[in-house]
Design a protein around this motif. Sequence first.
Motif, short mmCIF file in Angstrom:
data_model
loop_
_atom_site.label_atom_id
_atom_site.label_comp_id
_atom_site.label_asym_id
_atom_site.label_seq_id
_atom_site.Cartn_x
_atom_site.Cartn_y
_atom_site.Cartn_z
N GLU A 10 20.66 13.68 -12.12
CA GLU A 10 20.28 13.39 -13.51
C GLU A 10 20.62 11.94 -13.78
O GLU A 10 21.78 11.53 -13.69
CB GLU A 10 21.04 14.29 -14.48
N SER A 14 16.00 4.48 -16.61
CA SER A 14 14.56 4.65 -16.52
C SER A 14 14.16 4.43 -15.07
O SER A 14 14.73 3.61 -14.36
CB SER A 14 13.85 3.68 -17.45
N VAL A 15 13.19 5.23 -14.65
CA VAL A 15 12.75 5.17 -13.26
C VAL A 15 11.36 4.57 -13.24
O VAL A 15 10.45 5.07 -13.89
CB VAL A 15 12.73 6.59 -12.66
N HIS A 18 7.80 4.59 -14.66
CA HIS A 18 7.95 5.15 -16.01
C HIS A 18 9.18 4.58 -16.68
O HIS A 18 10.16 4.28 -16.01
CB HIS A 18 8.08 6.66 -15.93
N SER A 20 10.72 6.36 -19.02
CA SER A 20 11.52 7.41 -19.62
C SER A 20 12.63 7.87 -18.67
O SER A 20 12.47 7.87 -17.46
CB SER A 20 10.62 8.59 -19.99
N THR A 21 13.74 8.28 -19.30
CA THR A 21 14.86 8.80 -18.53
C THR A 21 14.45 10.15 -17.95
O THR A 21 13.79 10.93 -18.62
CB THR A 21 16.05 9.02 -19.47
N CYS A 22 14.82 10.41 -16.73
CA CYS A 22 14.46 11.69 -16.15
C CYS A 22 15.45 12.05 -15.05
O CYS A 22 16.32 11.26 -14.69
CB CYS A 22 13.05 11.64 -15.57
N ILE A 24 15.69 13.33 -11.04
CA ILE A 24 14.89 13.33 -9.82
C ILE A 24 15.37 14.52 -8.98
O ILE A 24 16.58 14.70 -8.81
CB ILE A 24 15.10 12.02 -9.01
N ALA A 37 10.30 15.08 -6.92
CA ALA A 37 9.60 15.22 -8.21
C ALA A 37 10.50 14.76 -9.35
O ALA A 37 11.73 14.81 -9.25
CB ALA A 37 9.20 16.68 -8.42
N ARG A 38 9.84 14.33 -10.42
CA ARG A 38 10.59 14.00 -11.63
C ARG A 38 10.81 15.27 -12.43
O ARG A 38 9.96 16.17 -12.41
CB ARG A 38 9.80 13.00 -12.49
N LEU A 65 1.72 11.84 -10.41
CA LEU A 65 3.13 11.96 -10.04
C LEU A 65 3.53 13.43 -10.10
O LEU A 65 3.19 14.12 -11.07
CB LEU A 65 4.00 11.18 -11.03
N VAL A 67 5.69 16.50 -11.03
CA VAL A 67 6.73 16.78 -12.03
C VAL A 67 7.16 18.23 -11.85
O VAL A 67 6.31 19.13 -11.76
CB VAL A 67 6.19 16.56 -13.46
#
Length: 322
Positions: A10, A14-15, A18, A20-22, A24, A37-38, A65, A67
């Motif tokens: 976690e 930002s990746v 993108h 947005s925080t996500c 992986i 995957a995100r 991408l 997800v």
Amino acid sequence: MAWRVRVFSELYLSVEPHKSTCAIAIVENERGERLVARVPARYFGKIKQGVEGEVVEEWSVFGKLPVFIPRVQEEYRRVALVTGGSRGIGAAIALEFAKHGFDVVVADIVQDAETEKTLEAIRSHGVRAFFVYMDVSKSESVFKAVDEAVKLAGRIDVLVNNAGITKDTYLERMREEDWDAVINVNLKGAFLCSKAVLPIMKQVGGGVIVNISSIVGLLGNIAQANYAASKAGLIGLTKTLAKELAPYGIRVVAIAPGFAKTRMALAVPSAILQEYMRRIPIPRLVEPEEIAKLVYHVVENEALNGVVIPIDLGTTIASPIA
Ligand SMILES: NC(=O)c1ccc[n+]([C@@H]2O[C@H](COP(=O)([O-])OP(=O)(O)OC[C@H]3O[C@@H](n4cnc5c(N)ncnc54)[C@H](O)[C@@H]3O)[C@@H](O)[C@H]2O)c1
């Protein structure tokens, strides 16, 4: 086909590409195939090794991408915290969220019969209503109240910076304390509340902050130097936080109502209100419920960020000529 999480991380970063925080995750299917995957930030805290889910291909201008959407129960209700929610526009906003299944926290310096009526009306929609004492102009009070709100409601998904006051008079008569009081409640209050809810919104993977500005912040108004400056300041705050907080999945929007039917507007001398009515295309006051519907729309419409939306019966297009 079912996929299972093998390893995940976690990131509060930002990746690329993108912003947005996500999280992986490396996920694996029944055939032993693996891919990276995100995982959307709203699943923070819910993904563990072994959690099953689906992989969907998300289209973006950078290409498709993968997800991962974990199969987890969303067993919580979203929570909206409305400052100055005891009465007027704030109470209408609180009620609108309740109608749409949100639990609501009313944060105010006043807890009276009107507050109790508002809380009862919220509960009549089958959701939870809480009151927390909060003076938005005082750091200690804001952080304490937000803490209490999270203890009571469990989370905060929406913050509406609605608490506001006026101390109208001409510049020559405006005392320093009139200036400070209005700026401290209307502008500093929104700064403090946004700061206090930020870690909570980051933790739940996003949120929405709605700042209640005013057409006076866009147009200026005689005898309201303090109020106009505070409401224009809220617009700068909105645009800045909209840029700064987007990586965390937090959107920030300002709403600029014209005169609305509440205690605040009805305190304006009737000669001024009558003159105002002569100038605007639709000569009436905005109903608090109309503003509340717009606030709810802003929360649900994920394309809105960093904008100022007037709700003013045409005031901002009215010209002195025609
Ligand atoms: N009524 C209008 O015509 C109009 C027009 C444009 C924008 N607005 C804005 O809408 C918001 C709501 O206004 P309203 O008309 O419902 O006003 P209102 O006076 O009816 O309600 C304001 C609420 O804020 C609370 N409050 C005041 N100071 C506070 C503080 N320090 N901490 C916490 N709560 C506090 C009050 O107790 C009250 O419940 C304000 O920000 C106002 O500037 C109002």
